[in-house]
Scaffold this motif. Structure first.
Motif, PDB file in Angstrom:
ATOM      1  N   LEU A   1     -15.999   6.835 -14.762  1.00  0.00           N
ATOM      2  CA  LEU A   1     -15.027   6.647 -15.833  1.00  0.00           C
ATOM      3  C   LEU A   1     -15.037   5.227 -16.390  1.00  0.00           C
ATOM      4  CD1 LEU A   1     -11.960   8.509 -14.248  1.00  0.00           C
ATOM      5  CD2 LEU A   1     -13.588   9.408 -15.924  1.00  0.00           C
ATOM      6  N   ASP A   2     -16.028   4.423 -16.038  1.00  0.00           N
ATOM      7  CA  ASP A   2     -16.010   3.011 -16.404  1.00  0.00           C
ATOM      8  C   ASP A   2     -16.209   2.758 -17.892  1.00  0.00           C
ATOM      9  OD1 ASP A   2     -18.533   4.037 -15.334  1.00  0.00           O
ATOM     10  OD2 ASP A   2     -19.394   2.122 -15.881  1.00  0.00           O
ATOM     11  N   ALA A   3     -16.683   3.747 -18.643  1.00  0.00           N
ATOM     12  CA  ALA A   3     -16.743   3.577 -20.098  1.00  0.00           C
ATOM     13  C   ALA A   3     -15.363   3.695 -20.727  1.00  0.00           C
ATOM     14  CB  ALA A   3     -17.686   4.610 -20.713  1.00  0.00           C
ATOM     15  N   ASP A   4     -14.397   4.246 -19.973  1.00  0.00           N
ATOM     16  CA  ASP A   4     -13.076   4.536 -20.527  1.00  0.00           C
ATOM     17  C   ASP A   4     -11.929   3.783 -19.880  1.00  0.00           C
ATOM     18  OD1 ASP A   4     -13.622   6.397 -22.608  1.00  0.00           O
ATOM     19  OD2 ASP A   4     -14.053   7.918 -21.119  1.00  0.00           O
ATOM     20  N   THR A   5     -12.099   3.295 -18.670  1.00  0.00           N
ATOM     21  CA  THR A   5     -10.984   2.640 -17.985  1.00  0.00           C
ATOM     22  C   THR A   5     -11.541   1.669 -16.942  1.00  0.00           C
ATOM     23  OG1 THR A   5      -8.852   3.068 -16.877  1.00  0.00           O
ATOM     24  CG2 THR A   5     -10.717   4.407 -16.178  1.00  0.00           C
ATOM     25  N   GLY A   6     -10.655   0.947 -16.263  1.00  0.00           N
ATOM     26  CA  GLY A   6     -11.076   0.041 -15.192  1.00  0.00           C
ATOM     27  C   GLY A   6     -11.078  -1.420 -15.556  1.00  0.00           C
ATOM     28  N   SER A   7     -11.038  -1.738 -16.849  1.00  0.00           N
ATOM     29  CA  SER A   7     -10.966  -3.118 -17.311  1.00  0.00           C
ATOM     30  C   SER A   7     -10.287  -3.128 -18.670  1.00  0.00           C
ATOM     31  CB  SER A   7     -12.364  -3.750 -17.407  1.00  0.00           C
ATOM     32  OG  SER A   7     -13.197  -3.013 -18.291  1.00  0.00           O
ATOM     33  N   LEU A   8      -9.812  -4.279 -19.073  1.00  0.00           N
ATOM     34  CA  LEU A   8      -9.131  -4.404 -20.366  1.00  0.00           C
ATOM     35  C   LEU A   8     -10.143  -4.899 -21.386  1.00  0.00           C
ATOM     36  CD1 LEU A   8      -5.696  -5.907 -19.238  1.00  0.00           C
ATOM     37  CD2 LEU A   8      -6.363  -3.503 -19.510  1.00  0.00           C
ATOM     38  N   GLU A   9     -10.846  -3.954 -22.005  1.00  0.00           N
ATOM     39  CA  GLU A   9     -11.884  -4.248 -22.975  1.00  0.00           C
ATOM     40  C   GLU A   9     -11.717  -3.344 -24.195  1.00  0.00           C
ATOM     41  OE1 GLU A   9     -15.945  -5.206 -21.220  1.00  0.00           O
ATOM     42  OE2 GLU A   9     -15.137  -3.826 -19.706  1.00  0.00           O
ATOM     43  N   PRO A  10     -12.037  -3.850 -25.370  1.00  0.00           N
ATOM     44  CA  PRO A  10     -11.918  -3.030 -26.580  1.00  0.00           C
ATOM     45  C   PRO A  10     -12.704  -1.727 -26.465  1.00  0.00           C
ATOM     46  CG  PRO A  10     -12.254  -5.318 -27.176  1.00  0.00           C
ATOM     47  CD  PRO A  10     -12.448  -5.232 -25.679  1.00  0.00           C
ATOM     48  N   GLY A  11     -12.064  -0.650 -26.910  1.00  0.00           N
ATOM     49  CA  GLY A  11     -12.680   0.667 -26.870  1.00  0.00           C
ATOM     50  C   GLY A  11     -12.246   1.506 -25.702  1.00  0.00           C
ATOM     51  N   LYS A  12     -11.785   0.876 -24.620  1.00  0.00           N
ATOM     52  CA  LYS A  12     -11.338   1.630 -23.452  1.00  0.00           C
ATOM     53  C   LYS A  12      -9.902   2.108 -23.654  1.00  0.00           C
ATOM     54  CE  LYS A  12     -14.358  -0.319 -19.901  1.00  0.00           C
ATOM     55  NZ  LYS A  12     -14.438  -0.754 -18.500  1.00  0.00           N
ATOM     56  N   TRP A  13      -9.529   3.132 -22.887  1.00  0.00           N
ATOM     57  CA  TRP A  13      -8.141   3.574 -22.895  1.00  0.00           C
ATOM     58  C   TRP A  13      -7.238   2.433 -22.431  1.00  0.00           C
ATOM     59  CZ3 TRP A  13      -6.931   7.682 -25.508  1.00  0.00           C
ATOM     60  CH2 TRP A  13      -7.795   8.781 -25.564  1.00  0.00           C
ATOM     61  N   ALA A  14      -6.062   2.364 -22.999  1.00  0.00           N
ATOM     62  CA  ALA A  14      -5.100   1.331 -22.608  1.00  0.00           C
ATOM     63  C   ALA A  14      -4.368   1.771 -21.345  1.00  0.00           C
ATOM     64  CB  ALA A  14      -4.126   1.063 -23.741  1.00  0.00           C
ATOM     65  N   ASP A  15      -5.077   1.687 -20.225  1.00  0.00           N
ATOM     66  CA  ASP A  15      -4.513   1.933 -18.897  1.00  0.00           C
ATOM     67  C   ASP A  15      -4.252   0.564 -18.298  1.00  0.00           C
ATOM     68  OD1 ASP A  15      -5.201   4.531 -19.499  1.00  0.00           O
ATOM     69  OD2 ASP A  15      -6.712   4.743 -17.934  1.00  0.00           O
ATOM     70  N   CYS A  16      -2.998   0.175 -18.175  1.00  0.00           N
ATOM     71  CA  CYS A  16      -2.721  -1.187 -17.719  1.00  0.00           C
ATOM     72  C   CYS A  16      -1.384  -1.277 -16.993  1.00  0.00           C
ATOM     73  CB  CYS A  16      -2.769  -2.184 -18.875  1.00  0.00           C
ATOM     74  SG  CYS A  16      -1.972  -1.665 -20.398  1.00  0.00           S
ATOM     75  N   THR A  17      -1.247  -2.369 -16.256  1.00  0.00           N
ATOM     76  CA  THR A  17      -0.109  -2.576 -15.368  1.00  0.00           C
ATOM     77  C   THR A  17       0.406  -4.001 -15.514  1.00  0.00           C
ATOM     78  OG1 THR A  17      -0.830  -0.943 -13.744  1.00  0.00           O
ATOM     79  CG2 THR A  17       0.529  -2.746 -12.922  1.00  0.00           C
ATOM     80  N   ALA A  18       1.716  -4.149 -15.592  1.00  0.00           N
ATOM     81  CA  ALA A  18       2.342  -5.465 -15.676  1.00  0.00           C
ATOM     82  C   ALA A  18       3.024  -5.795 -14.355  1.00  0.00           C
ATOM     83  CB  ALA A  18       3.353  -5.500 -16.819  1.00  0.00           C
ATOM     84  N   ILE A  19       2.733  -6.983 -13.834  1.00  0.00           N
ATOM     85  CA  ILE A  19       3.284  -7.432 -12.549  1.00  0.00           C
ATOM     86  C   ILE A  19       4.051  -8.730 -12.767  1.00  0.00           C
ATOM     87  CG2 ILE A  19       2.729  -8.107 -10.181  1.00  0.00           C
ATOM     88  CD1 ILE A  19       0.084  -6.582 -10.480  1.00  0.00           C
ATOM     89  N   ASP A  20       5.308  -8.741 -12.385  1.00  0.00           N
ATOM     90  CA  ASP A  20       6.171  -9.918 -12.526  1.00  0.00           C
ATOM     91  C   ASP A  20       5.786 -10.931 -11.441  1.00  0.00           C
ATOM     92  OD1 ASP A  20       8.152 -11.797 -12.802  1.00  0.00           O
ATOM     93  OD2 ASP A  20       9.827 -10.422 -12.505  1.00  0.00           O
TER      94      ASP A  20
END
Length: 442
Positions: free
Chosen positions: A360-379
């Protein structure tokens, strides 16, 4: 909106943006532009304001934004068995407690409620995708898709009858139905999931190999989990489990080998040469006293190592932030080297390496243009994570999953200010009470 600016759905402005690619990079004063569920751009915040007109702008002045964590190995529905049979070795735990309980209680309803509980726990801890191996994968897929989470669902296979299927043919046929139903789904993918070499015989494994080759699907399997497993295999047919799998044609880039605590130098080289992916579950290995995976040696050899929690019945949580810290610390101990498994490497194991393992690395796993916006915010502006010199190290060594404030999957905010948006937590816990009462009387 200004005509000169491009309309987009969301602009996220964190204190630190950690894309994972390149490894160790920390961007300050940057924004993540999201549209149609995908990342449009990662760019300085002032440039983002000039270029985009966002329908929603989310400011996260205390948070680090990372790719969503990927739990590369778990049994989600087993969350309902958390704490059911603690402090036992693997085979006694399985044969005398878990398998009998599964025979009595596992059903479509059990799996739906267990997966919902697992999803709630994972989303609250920053996990956006999980790789599952369990019965009723159709229910796991449907429940996960309804919640809006990402999952790789295993088409389970084991030699004995279970509530899901009775014969090899039935396991494979039902698995194929799940595959067909979710072939083009944006959130759900599938793989083959034969349980382990000691529970799946040669003919079913040959069938898996043929189908996996034809469909180019991953094969997710417990391998070399304990010394007992390896010794028993050698006594029974003279081969270590990996050698048997190689003879069956399964040691390929499609193999997702879970645990791998018992490896020789030559086996590490063989795995690197074959392109095998290793799914490391350190806390489960520790709790069951299964052994230590030689992660540093595997990485040095070029093997892709991803991180997973295993099921909550043997961990006893699905906490990927905690799993990162454990992986880093025992990885250093196993290697005898304090420089082994630095924080950036472990964060990559929990994100991009997991995506690579699942294809799934073409779609997720890093914050790069073109990938799905799967992300997490940590305080990170908490007493437990201050002072702060290196956000990546702070996440791996000092953070806690309770510091996760927001989680997005494909641009949809499934955790907003620590509140789940697609799961009714009160209803979920009421269902858990029902199963606790039933299993507790068994």
């Amino acid at each position: 909106m200004s005509a000169s600016r491009q309309p987009i759905d969301t602009l996220i402005l964190p204190r630190w943006l950690i894309p994972v690619v390149p490894a160790g990079a920390v961007l300050e004063g940057h924004a993540l532009a999201v549209d149609g569920g995908r990342i449009r751009a990662v760019l300085p915040a002032d440039e983002a304001a000039a270029r985009f007109a966002a329908r929603e702008t989310i400011k996260l002045p205390r948070q680090a934004l990372i790719p969503g964590l990927i739990n590369a190995h778990t049994h989600a529905a087993m969350n309902l068995m958390r704490g059911l049979a603690d402090d036992l070795p693997l085979m006694e735990w399985l044969q005398e407690h878990i398998w009998p309980a599964e025979g009595r209680f596992v059903s479509e309803g059990f799996c739906a409620d267990g997966v919902q509980l697992a999803a709630a726990e994972m989303l609250r801890g920053g996990t956006t995708c999980f790789n599952d191996m369990y019965f009723f994968p159709d229910v796991t897929a449907a429940t996960t898709a309804r919640i809006g989470m990402r999952a790789a669902v295993g088409m389970i296979l084991i030699d004995f009858p279970t509530p899901w299927a009775s014969t090899t043919e039935e396991y494979l046929a039902k698995g194929q139905q799940v595959r067909d139903a979710y072939r083009d789904h944006p959130l759900i993918s599938t793989n083959f999931a034969p349980h382990a070499p000691y529970t799946v015989s040669d003919e079913p494994l040959r069938a898996v190999r043929t189908r996996a080759d034809e469909m180019d699907l991953r094969v997710h399997m417990h391998v070399h989990e304990t010394a007992f497993e390896v010794e028993q295999a050698e006594q029974q047919d003279g081969r270590r489990p990996l050698a048997r799998l190689a003879d069956l044609g399964l040691v390929t880039p499609n193999l997702l080998a879970v645990h791998m605590t018992q490896l020789t130098e030559s086996e590490i080289e063989d795995c690197a040469r074959a392109g095998v992916h290793v799914l490391h579950s350190p806390e489960s290995n520790l709790k069951l006293a299964s052994g230590l995976c030689p992660v540093a040696k595997l990485l040095d050899a070029g093997v892709n190592v991803a991180l997973g929690t295993d099921g909550a019945a043997s961990n006893n949580d699905l906490d990927m932030i905690g799993e990162m810290r454990t992986a880093a610390l025992i990885g250093k101990l196993a290697a005898g080297d304090a420089a082994a498994l630095p924080a950036a490497t472990v964060l990559q194991m929990a994100t991009l390496n997991g995506a690579r393992a699942l294809g799934l690395d073409a779609d997720t796993g890093s914050l790069e243009p073109g990938k799905w916006a799967d992300c997490t915010a940590i305080d990170l502006d908490t007493p437990e994570t201050r002072p702060l010199y290196d956000p990546v190290a702070q996440i791996v060594y000092s953070s806690d999953r309770r510091q996760v404030t927001d989680t997005w999957v494909a641009g949809k905010r499934l955790l907003r200010d620590r509140q789940l948006t697609t799961i009714d937590l009160d209803d979920t816990l009421a269902r858990v009470d029902h199963w606790q009462a039933a299993l507790g009387k068994a």
